[in-house]
Design an enzyme around this catalytic site. Structure first.
Site, mmCIF file in Angstrom:
data_model
loop_
_atom_site.group_PDB
_atom_site.id
_atom_site.type_symbol
_atom_site.label_atom_id
_atom_site.label_comp_id
_atom_site.label_asym_id
_atom_site.label_seq_id
_atom_site.Cartn_x
_atom_site.Cartn_y
_atom_site.Cartn_z
ATOM 1 N N TYR A 243 3.749 -8.637 15.239
ATOM 2 C CA TYR A 243 4.031 -7.458 14.395
ATOM 3 C C TYR A 243 4.626 -6.345 15.261
ATOM 4 C CZ TYR A 243 2.739 -3.582 11.203
ATOM 5 O OH TYR A 243 2.730 -2.481 10.371
ATOM 6 N N LYS B 41 8.381 -4.728 15.407
ATOM 7 C CA LYS B 41 8.568 -3.280 15.205
ATOM 8 C C LYS B 41 9.453 -2.703 16.303
ATOM 9 C CE LYS B 41 6.166 -2.317 11.446
ATOM 10 N NZ LYS B 41 6.909 -2.151 10.183
ATOM 11 N N ASP C 251 14.248 -10.670 -2.531
ATOM 12 C CA ASP C 251 13.773 -11.236 -1.270
ATOM 13 C C ASP C 251 14.613 -10.612 -0.152
ATOM 14 O OD1 ASP C 251 13.280 -12.743 0.963
ATOM 15 O OD2 ASP C 251 13.684 -14.692 0.031
ATOM 16 N N ASP D 41 10.416 -5.942 -4.893
ATOM 17 C CA ASP D 41 9.477 -6.738 -4.103
ATOM 18 C C ASP D 41 9.796 -8.207 -4.373
ATOM 19 O OD1 ASP D 41 6.533 -5.697 -2.779
ATOM 20 O OD2 ASP D 41 6.809 -7.863 -3.063
ATOM 21 N N GLN E 172 0.827 -1.220 0.000
ATOM 22 C CA GLN E 172 0.000 0.000 0.000
ATOM 23 C C GLN E 172 0.862 1.271 0.000
ATOM 24 O OE1 GLN E 172 -1.902 1.003 3.652
ATOM 25 N NE2 GLN E 172 -3.454 2.309 2.713
HETATM 26 C C1 AKB Z 1 -1.798 -2.435 10.510
HETATM 27 O O1 AKB Z 1 -2.985 -2.221 10.783
HETATM 28 O O2 AKB Z 1 -1.235 -3.519 10.683
HETATM 29 C C2 AKB Z 1 -0.972 -1.294 9.962
HETATM 30 C C3 AKB Z 1 -0.277 -0.552 11.055
HETATM 31 C C4 AKB Z 1 -1.014 0.411 11.892
HETATM 32 O O3 AKB Z 1 0.903 -0.729 11.244
HETATM 33 N N1 AKB Z 1 -1.816 -0.406 9.217
#
Ligand code: AKB
Length: 311
Positions: free
Chosen positions: A139, A143, A50, A34, A12
């Site tokens: 996630y 991060k 990759d 990509d 995106q």
């Molecule tokens: C998600 O919803 O995973 C992303 C983000 C806020 O990092 N849009």
């Protein structure tokens, strides 16, 4: 002129950021990359790459004389929860691999963190730049690791690493895939196509958001910022608005008065949303490099409703 490599360019952000960067630095100076070929090719170079293949990344940086990497490749929050091992590999090991290749060539690197780097123990309202970060998603864990790793590479090796914590990003050029904030994009498509939307996020769940043109502007502004003014290097809180599904629906109704919102809450994505801040304090980004988004909710709604493809 900078020579830039953008990883994850089919996503995106990537689709629009590559066009934006090419407009500033020239088509031939911005290589999109990509793991898969894009369905539609733009002007300018593209490489299948990759990010977990260190040899391929290092060879590419060397061969193409790249001096700046914008590392976007990653799996979004909700999708990451369906395969945490894969998500760690792509999001954390992929970043480490790219950092190492970039360090060897003396490249600068931009890394997008996220509101997901916070968790239930962080202050939920006006979440400070520097505060407790104990995310409960893979996630978010990746991060936080990424933020720390980028700071470490700057401290240890003097590498020019910079980054922001993106909120949910809303755009019309490419759909997000597998995120928790995706509802705030889908709602506009459904409003235009059907005049109604069923939200998987509950009423009263506030999350930070930003319109894509402001996100693209912020990336370039931070990359070009005077390093002497940067107290932080990575993971600047940035946001332009905070709303819940009712707030975005009310904004849509100012233009489409008959728009209807209903709910079918997805407990998995709701749990992720509940663990994230309601609103961020963005003063460090404002003070250190002049972050100043232009679109508020109503301005974004007006633009989105004009631009999302009509069925
Ligand atoms: C998600 O919803 O995973 C992303 C983000 C806020 O990092 N849009």
């Amino acid at each position: 002129m900078k020579k830039i490599l953008v990883t994850g360019s089919n996503g995106q952000i990537g689709v629009e950021l590559v066009r934006h960067l090419r407009g500033i630095y020239g088509d031939s100076n911005v290589t999109a990359s990509d793991i898969n070929k894009p369905s539609v090719s733009d002007e300018g170079p593209f490489a299948v790459l990759d990010v977990c293949d260190g040899k391929a990344v290092a060879e590419f940086l060397e061969g193409s004389k790249v001096d700046c990497v914008v590392h976007l490749a990653g799996i979004l929050s909700a999708k990451a929860e369906t395969n945490p091992q894969l998500a760690w590999n792509v999001n954390a090991n992929g970043l480490y691999t790219v950092l190492e290749a970039a360090r060897a060539r003396g490249c600068s690197l931009f890394f997008p963190s996220s509101i997901a780097a916070f968790g239930p123990a962080s202050p939920q309202k006006n979440t400070p730049q520097d505060t407790i970060q104990r995310p409960t998603t893979i996630y978010g864990v990746a991060k936080v690791a990424g933020e720390l790793l980028c700071d470490y590479y700057h401290l240890k090796y003097g590498m020019d690493t910079r980054g922001v914590r993106f909120p949910g990003l809303i755009s019309y050029a490419a759909l997000p895939g597998g995120g928790t904030t995706d509802y705030a994009v889908h709602i506009y498509y459904k409003a235009v196509a059907e005049g109604k939307y069923t939200s998987y996020i509950a009423k009263g769940s506030f999350m930070d958001m930003m319109y894509m043109p402001d996100a693209l502007g912020a990336v370039v502004q931070l990359m070009e910022a005077d390093p002497k003014k940067l107290i932080h290097r990575n993971a600047f809180n940035i946001s332009a608005m905070s709303f819940d599904p009712e707030g975005i629906a009310a904004s849509i109704r100012k233009i489409l008065p008959d728009f209807k919102l209903s709910y079918d809450v997805d407990p998995k994505r709701q749990a992720i949303a509940d663990s994230w801040p309601d609103s961020l304090d963005c003063s460090a980004a404002r003070d250190e490099w002049g972050f100043s988004p232009s679109f508020d909710l109503d301005a974004m709604t007006k633009d989105m409703l004009q631009r999302v493809p009509k069925p």
